[in-house]
Write a protein that holds these residues in place. Structure first.
Motif, PDB file in Angstrom:
ATOM      1  N   PRO A  43       0.838  -1.206   0.000  1.00  0.00           N
ATOM      2  CA  PRO A  43       0.000   0.000   0.000  1.00  0.00           C
ATOM      3  C   PRO A  43       0.867   1.248   0.000  1.00  0.00           C
ATOM      4  N   SER A  47      -2.470   5.313   1.372  1.00  0.00           N
ATOM      5  CA  SER A  47      -3.346   4.248   1.861  1.00  0.00           C
ATOM      6  C   SER A  47      -3.057   3.931   3.324  1.00  0.00           C
ATOM      7  N   LEU A  48      -1.784   3.900   3.701  1.00  0.00           N
ATOM      8  CA  LEU A  48      -1.429   3.650   5.096  1.00  0.00           C
ATOM      9  C   LEU A  48      -1.943   4.775   5.997  1.00  0.00           C
ATOM     10  N   TYR A  50      -4.622   6.544   5.386  1.00  0.00           N
ATOM     11  CA  TYR A  50      -6.061   6.309   5.480  1.00  0.00           C
ATOM     12  C   TYR A  50      -6.353   5.296   6.581  1.00  0.00           C
ATOM     13  N   ALA A  51      -5.588   4.215   6.617  1.00  0.00           N
ATOM     14  CA  ALA A  51      -5.817   3.170   7.611  1.00  0.00           C
ATOM     15  C   ALA A  51      -5.652   3.723   9.028  1.00  0.00           C
ATOM     16  N   ASN A 171      -8.521  -0.749  -1.605  1.00  0.00           N
ATOM     17  CA  ASN A 171      -7.831   0.289  -0.858  1.00  0.00           C
ATOM     18  C   ASN A 171      -7.721   1.548  -1.716  1.00  0.00           C
ATOM     19  N   ARG A 172      -7.104   2.592  -1.188  1.00  0.00           N
ATOM     20  CA  ARG A 172      -7.062   3.872  -1.893  1.00  0.00           C
ATOM     21  C   ARG A 172      -6.368   3.738  -3.253  1.00  0.00           C
ATOM     22  N   ARG A 228     -14.062   0.711   1.541  1.00  0.00           N
ATOM     23  CA  ARG A 228     -12.619   0.899   1.683  1.00  0.00           C
ATOM     24  C   ARG A 228     -12.027  -0.205   2.565  1.00  0.00           C
ATOM     25  N   GLU A 230      -9.178  -0.013   3.978  1.00  0.00           N
ATOM     26  CA  GLU A 230      -8.419   0.569   5.095  1.00  0.00           C
ATOM     27  C   GLU A 230      -9.241   0.616   6.376  1.00  0.00           C
TER      28      GLU A 230
END
Length: 312
Positions: A43, A47-48, A50-51, A171-172, A228, A230
Motif C-alpha cells: 500500500p 493508503s497507510l 487512510y488506515a 484500498n485507496r 474501503r 483501510e
C-alpha cells in the motif's frame, strides 16, 4: 464525519446510465470476482495514512459509546407514527442529486424505488486484500444477504459470479485504478460515475450507486457499492450493512431515525430491528415502485401498525 451514500442513480442519472440492463457476468477468477489491475504490491503512504485515520475514527466513536451493534433496546422504543415518518424520509427522498455532472448533497423528494428481479451480491477484491480476509468478507456478505432476504421476503443471496449488485473492496490505490474493473462489470457505466467512484475523498467512507432503466426508472436492475479496505473491522462491516441496504431502495438518511443505521450520528453500526421493519415495508406487495409519499402514506400506516401490533 459521515459515510457517503451517493444518490440512487435510478432517477438522477438516467441520462448517463439509462441503457444499463443486467450486465453480463465478468470473467471468473476462481470464484472471488476479478482483481483490480494493476495489482498492489505494498500500500502507498496515502493508503497507510487512510488506515491510521479510520482506526482513529473507529476508536473515537467506540469511546463515545457509538457504533452500537445491539440493534436497539429498551432505550430505543419504536412507535408506528415514527416508523411511517422515518420510512417517508429514508425511502421517499434522495440524499444526493446530480448537478453539472457531479453528485451534490441535496434533499429532494422522490418516488418509491426497489428491485423486482432477484438481487445477487457479488464481491470483488483488490489485489491487496489477503485471501483469508476475502474469505471473511465473502462469509459476512453471504450472512447479510440471507438476513436481508428474510427481512424483505425478496430473493437476495451472495454469488461468486454473475452478480447484479457488485460490492467492491478496494484500498485507496486500487480505488484510483478501478476504472477497468468498473467498465468490465458494468459496460454502460458513465465516465462521470467512474470519476466519482475513483476519486471519492477520504471523508466519504463508502458509497453505493443503484441503477435503473429509462423505461422503468423506479425499478433497480444493478448496483455498485464501494467499501474501503483501510477500514478496521467494525467500520468495514458498517459500510457493508448500510450501503447494501441503501442500494435496495432506502437511499436517504434521517437525523431523527432511531435505532437506525440511516442516521449520520453513527450511534448504530449494523442493521437494526427498526431498519428491518423499513425493509419489510419497502418490499411489501401492497406498495409498488413509483408511488409518491401521498400515495404510499395510508398503506405505510397499515404496515407499521401491523408490524408493531396496532397504532402507536
Amino acid at each position: 464525519m459521515r459515510k457517503a451514500h451517493i444518490a440512487s442513480l435510478a432517477v438522477a442519472a438516467l441520462a448517463a446510465l439509462s441503457a444499463c440492463e443486467q450486465v453480463s457476468p465478468p470473467p471468473s477468477t476462481g470464484g472471488g470476482g476479478p482483481v483490480v489491475a494493476p495489482p498492489s504490491v505494498e500500500p502507498s503512504a496515502e493508503s497507510l495514512a487512510y488506515a491510521r485515520y479510520y482506526a482513529g475514527v473507529q476508536q473515537r466513536l467506540l469511546t463515545q459509546g457509538l457504533l452500537r451493534t445491539d440493534g436497539g433496546g429498551p432505550d430505543t422504543p419504536i412507535i408506528a407514527r415514527n416508523l411511517v415518518a422515518n420510512f417517508e424520509r429514508i425511502a421517499l427522498y434522495n440524499e444526493y442529486t446530480l448537478s453539472g455532472g457531479r453528485f451534490v448533497a441535496q434533499q429532494t423528494p422522490a418516488t418509491l424505488r426497489r428491485w423486482e428481479r432477484p438481487v445477487r451480491l457479488q464481491a470483488h477484491f483488490g489485489a491487496s486484500v489477503p485471501e483469508d480476509t476475502r474469505d471473511r468478507d465473502r462469509a459476512e456478505l453471504a450472512r447479510y444477504a440471507d438476513r436481508l432476504s428474510g427481512a424483505t421476503g425478496h430473493s437476495i443471496r451472495a454469488v461468486g459470479s454473475g452478480g447484479n449488485f457488485h460490492v467492491l473492496y478496494l484500498n485507496r490505490d486500487e480505488q484510483r485504478a478501478a476504472g477497468p474493473l468498473l467498465r468490465r462489470i458494468m459496460p454502460n457505466i458513465s465516465e462521470g460515475t467512474i470519476r466519482e467512484i475513483t476519486s471519492l475523498p477520504r471523508h466519504e467512507f463508502c458509497a453505493v450507486y443503484s441503477i435503473s432503466n429509462a423505461d422503468a426508472p423506479n425499478v433497480y436492475v444493478s448496483a455498485i457499492a464501494f467499501v474501503r479496505t483501510e477500514h478496521p473491522d467494525l467500520l468495514r462491516r458498517s459500510c457493508v450493512h448500510e450501503e447494501v441496504a441503501q442500494g435496495l431502495g432506502l437511499p436517504n438518511d434521517s437525523p431523527v431515525a432511531r435505532p437506525s443505521i440511516f442516521n449520520d450520528d453513527e450511534e448504530f453500526a449494523l442493521l437494526t430491528t427498526h431498519d428491518e421493519m423499513l425493509l419489510r415495508m419497502l418490499y411489501d406487495s401492497r406498495l409498488r415502485p413509483g408511488m409518491t409519499p401521498d400515495e404510499a402514506r395510508p398503506t405505510l400506516q397499515v404496515l407499521a401498525d401491523g408490524l408493531l401490533g396496532g397504532p402507536s
